[in-house]
Design a protein around this motif. Structure first.
Motif, PDB file in Angstrom:
ATOM      1  N   SER A  78       0.864  -1.181   0.000  1.00  4.51           N
ATOM      2  CA  SER A  78       0.000   0.000   0.000  1.00  4.51           C
ATOM      3  C   SER A  78       0.893   1.222   0.000  1.00  4.51           C
ATOM      4  O   SER A  78       2.079   1.143   0.314  1.00  4.51           O
ATOM      5  CB  SER A  78      -0.868   0.044   1.246  1.00  4.51           C
ATOM      6  N   VAL A  80       0.926   5.611   0.914  1.00  2.00           N
ATOM      7  CA  VAL A  80       0.310   6.867   1.343  1.00  2.00           C
ATOM      8  C   VAL A  80       1.054   7.984   0.624  1.00  2.00           C
ATOM      9  O   VAL A  80       2.272   8.079   0.719  1.00  2.00           O
ATOM     10  CB  VAL A  80       0.414   7.042   2.866  1.00  2.00           C
ATOM     11  N   ALA A 147      -4.663   2.710   3.232  1.00  2.00           N
ATOM     12  CA  ALA A 147      -3.449   1.900   3.112  1.00  2.00           C
ATOM     13  C   ALA A 147      -3.535   0.655   3.993  1.00  2.00           C
ATOM     14  O   ALA A 147      -3.134  -0.427   3.588  1.00  2.00           O
ATOM     15  CB  ALA A 147      -2.233   2.735   3.488  1.00  2.00           C
ATOM     16  N   CYS A 155       3.858  -1.153   3.710  1.00  2.00           N
ATOM     17  CA  CYS A 155       3.225   0.127   3.434  1.00  2.00           C
ATOM     18  C   CYS A 155       4.312   1.158   3.131  1.00  2.00           C
ATOM     19  O   CYS A 155       5.268   1.309   3.898  1.00  2.00           O
ATOM     20  CB  CYS A 155       2.392   0.572   4.631  1.00  2.00           C
TER      21      CYS A 155
END
Lengths: 347, 293
Positions: A78, A80, A147, A155
């Protein structure tokens, strides 16, 4: 098995090389920070891990699988973004569930995960709002929720706090770190703010001009900077890097004089004393509340001193300063690399 | 106190006046005058104009040419609007991406818009001409018999529609292109990381975010479908047998060829009413579905 491993990764755009032969490993569950000044290639490195940027040379392993040319979605990670990249026409719920809907996760499970994640980041009351109706901190939380809901083991975060004000940034720093430890996610976090790196990271990778300058724990970077660049980049105010030759007539500071290395002392390790030490001239003082940053001069060299409480320097005045020999770092004058051949002496 | 307020109001009205004068003189007065005229008969030297009530409207209902023209206009609008908007969007998405000679492609898409409709019509006249036209020259090399594209009632409206789409799509593309460039590339990257296909991203993110542009373009397209008739003057003059005539062109013919201004006014009122209903409908129904930032 490392969560992420970069082996000689290089990124070229035409003739310019943004990232040159970068290799590092991030272990499972580690909070790793890519730190460096703007334009050093840290974001490009992150985007190559994400698959948003092609890798010109080298190999990328994610969980020991070669992902050098894999599609972003195949990498099971994921991200951000700095701008959060929220979809402005979708409400918070739809933003968070965006990925799960693509992967056709059953609706019942979507709801369970949504409730859990929303609670985790404190958004439960805001699920029907549009991003435009949220504050900066709340948008940040939506981005984090999106996320984390994917439950990917990795992440990536690209300067996620740089759009927030100082107070909120501090709060989110603690929150992100707590989330990461709770979920045992492997995080690769990009920032140019060394304070962020120091306070959050298990491991810091300091990058300069597309190459790794030093890699280690925050402690190692602070206490054993590998180069003058690291010494000057980590810590506020930065380490004093002084050339003993320009300090005029002073007592011997080192056991030898060969090679005449650059001497580094952190401002917080210098104290004002009434007798002994070195003679200096205090030029100005910057009062910060808990402490004062004083600019002092010895010969032609200026250095910063961090003194507790309030110190007034209304006009330049002489003062004596000293430091302990254990607090001194030496760097080679030409390469800027740390050298431990020279030893400091008390004065 | 009262005096000061009235001075304020005079001041306000004075500031409004320049715009108001133009609006009244060129929009409201002509509209009302047209409406009034539609209730009178066409006067001439012998028979002066007189009030006839709804007689013009009664005639309109029985006027076969009117219904033919309305039918043409509906077909014309129903084809040019969706096709040109879809093409515009497609071209915009295409030239917004990484593309060699991007500006050249953008320019060539936009060129039809820059050309005056009269010039465009002349170019297409050459394409459509029987035997010597570009289309017939190409088809004849494949052994297909020549065809009088603009002379055949079955093909003439299609020919006009093609020209309009060709001309409008590039214009609308510019609006879509401008809107696309305000979309943050991070949105697409975020979607890619989640595994969204290009179509999924287009359907769930890009197209909804382009809705304000689509609404604007749609209104323009509808207005144009009723007001853009320049090409008819060059190509067909509405013929053959009104097969390519559109409402506004018919109004022009009635007013300036048949010199029946009363009936032309009646037709104009109908056109205005239709446009007003469409505009209100768009703002009432579509506005709710559009996400404005």
């Amino acid at each position: 098995m490392s969560a992420i491993e970069l082996c000689g990764i290089t990124k070229r755009w035409g003739d310019t090389v943004a990232v040159r032969d970068v290799s590092f490993k991030v272990e499972q569950g580690t909070f790793a920070v890519l730190l460096g000044p703007s334009g050093c290639g840290k974001s490009t490195s992150l985007r190559m891990i994400a698959g948003l940027e092609d890798i010109s040379d080298g190999q990328l392993l994610i969980g020991d699988v070669d992902m050098t040319t894999a599609q972003p979605a195949e990498r099971k990670l994921s991200m951000v973004f700095q701008s959060y990249a929220l979809f402005p026409h979708l409400d918070v719920r739809e933003n968070i569930l965006f990925g799960l809907k693509i992967r056709k996760i059953p609706a019942a499970e979507q709801e369970i995960r949504l409730t859990r994640v929303a609670e985790l980041v404190g958004l439960s009351a805001l699920l029907e709002r549009k991003p435009a109706q949220l504050s900066g901190g709340q948008r940040q939380r939506v981005a984090l929720a999106r996320a984390f809901i994917a439950e990917n083991p990795i992440c990536l975060m690209d300067e996620p706090l740089s759009n927030l004000d100082a107070k909120l940034r501090h709060e989110m720093r603690i929150e992100i770190r707590a989330l990461q430890q709770r979920l045992q996610t492997t995080v690769v976090y990009v920032t140019h703010d060394q304070a962020e790196a120091m306070s959050m990271a298990d491991k810091v990778i300091l990058i300069r001009e597309g190459q790794i300058e030093q890699e280690g724990t925050p402690d190692e970077l602070y206490n054993k900077p590998a180069t003058t660049f690291v010494a000057a980049f980590v810590g506020t105010p930065p380490m004093n890097l002084i050339d003993p030759k320009k300090m005029g007539q002073i007592p011997a500071l080192t056991d030898t004089s060969d090679g005449s290395p650059i001497l580094g002392v952190r401002p917080e390790n210098i104290t004002l004393v009434t007798e002994g030490g070195l003679e200096s001239e205090l030029l100005s003082a910057d009062y910060l509340g808990a402490d004062t940053i004083i600019t002092a001069r010895i010969g032609q060299e200026e250095l910063l001193i961090r003194a507790a409480g309030r110190v007034n320097v209304l006009k330049p005045r002489p003062a004596r300063i000293r430091w302990q020999k254990e607090d001194v770092h030496f760097f080679d004058r030409n390469s800027g690399k740390r050298t431990d051949r020279t030893k400091a002496v008390d004065f | 106190m009262n005096q000061r307020r009235s001075r304020f109001q005079i001041h306000g009205w004075l500031l409004l006046m320049p715009a108001a004068i133009f609006l009244i003189a060129f929009t409201y007065y002509p509209t009302l005058a047209t409406l009034a005229k539609s209730f009178f008969s066409q006067g001439n030297a012998i028979k002066p104009s007189r009030f006839v009530g709804l007689e013009n409207y009664e005639f309109l209902i029985t006027d076969e040419v009117f219904w033919k023209v309305v039918g043409n206009n509906v077909i014309y609008a129903a084809t040019t609007i969706p096709i040109s908007i879809a093409l515009a969007l497609l071209m915009a998405v295409w030239v917004n991406g990484r593309l060699p000679m991007k500006s050249l492609v953008r320019m060539s898409f936009f060129t039809p818009t820059v050309l005056p409709m009269i010039a465009v019509a002349n170019i297409w006249l050459f394409f459509y001409s029987p035997d010597i036209g570009l289309i017939d020259q190409i088809t004849s090399s494949f052994g297909i018999a020549s065809h009088n594209w603009l002379g055949d009632p079955d093909t003439v409206l299609g020919c006009i529609i093609v020209i309009t789409i060709w001309k409008e799509a590039g214009f609308f593309m510019i609006f879509y292109l401008a809107a696309l460039q305000t979309l943050s590339p991070e949105l697409e990257e975020a979607a890619r990381l989640e595994g969204a296909s290009r179509w999924y991203y287009f359907r769930r993110v890009m197209f909804p975010l382009l809705m304000p542009t689509t609404l604007f373009v749609l209104i323009n397209a509808i207005i144009n479908s009723f007001k853009l008739v320049d090409q008819l003057f060059i190509l067909t003059k509405g013929g053959p047998d009104n097969a390519s005539s559109l409402l506004l062109y018919y109004i022009y013919e009635v007013a300036f060829s048949f010199l029946d201004q009363a009936y032309a006014s009646t037709l104009t009122v109908v056109l205005l009413l239709a446009l007003a209903i469409i505009a209100i409908g768009q703002f009432v129904f579509l506005d709710k579905k559009v996400h404005y930032r």
